[in-house]
Design a protein around this motif. Sequence first.
Motif, PDB file in Angstrom:
ATOM      1  N   LEU A  40     -10.345  15.638 -55.444  1.00  0.00           N
ATOM      2  CA  LEU A  40     -11.009  16.766 -56.090  1.00  0.00           C
ATOM      3  C   LEU A  40     -12.497  16.752 -55.776  1.00  0.00           C
ATOM      4  N   SER A  41     -13.112  15.583 -55.830  1.00  0.00           N
ATOM      5  CA  SER A  41     -14.530  15.438 -55.490  1.00  0.00           C
ATOM      6  C   SER A  41     -14.799  14.009 -55.069  1.00  0.00           C
TER       7      SER A  41
ATOM      8  N   LEU B 206     -19.059  22.582 -55.237  1.00  0.00           N
ATOM      9  CA  LEU B 206     -17.773  22.606 -55.943  1.00  0.00           C
ATOM     10  C   LEU B 206     -17.849  23.381 -57.255  1.00  0.00           C
TER      11      LEU B 206
ATOM     12  N   HIS C 276     -12.787  24.380 -54.550  1.00  0.00           N
ATOM     13  CA  HIS C 276     -12.423  23.279 -53.659  1.00  0.00           C
ATOM     14  C   HIS C 276     -12.301  23.772 -52.215  1.00  0.00           C
TER      15      HIS C 276
END
Length: 177
Positions: free
Chosen positions: A27-28, A50, A114
Amino acid sequence: MSRTDIPAMVLGRYQDVLVANALAVALSPANAPGKNALRAAFLDPAVRALYEENWDHIVAGLVAGVRALAGPESRDQHLAELVGELSVRSEEFRQLWARHEVAPRTSGSALVAHPQVGPMELSYEKLAVTGTDGQVLVFLHAAPHSEAAQSLALLAHIAHADAAFDPSAPVGSSQHS
């Protein structure tokens, strides 16, 4: 962390990522163990990208949450170093820290843009880890059967595939989860 269908991580008192599952990292990259989520938020442009849609809300919550977790201890060397570094390197952080807001957020939502799976509206929950010095378990989730849930499932598949195939692993090593 063995849960693979929701991004989950444990953050320390100053937003240091202590442990995270593969989906949280997918996700990050700021969610990778060893990173500091607060530092990444203010100094890594990829993190800002993001959360661009709700950036002001996200960073204000991070700063107010660190103030709440840090507590009133004014002689905290680690906090002083982190605040000093961010104050020198980020005008935005300096302004938010000067507000002196103390407001821990235990739940909420964020729109994540994303780069691989597109925008996702994710809810987050933060649960205090009892018996620790300010650690919290953070997990994110999408509404069931939503587009965001489908995107999160796709990201989980990508993260699992990436974890299963690591080209940097020695030849002949087994990488099964």
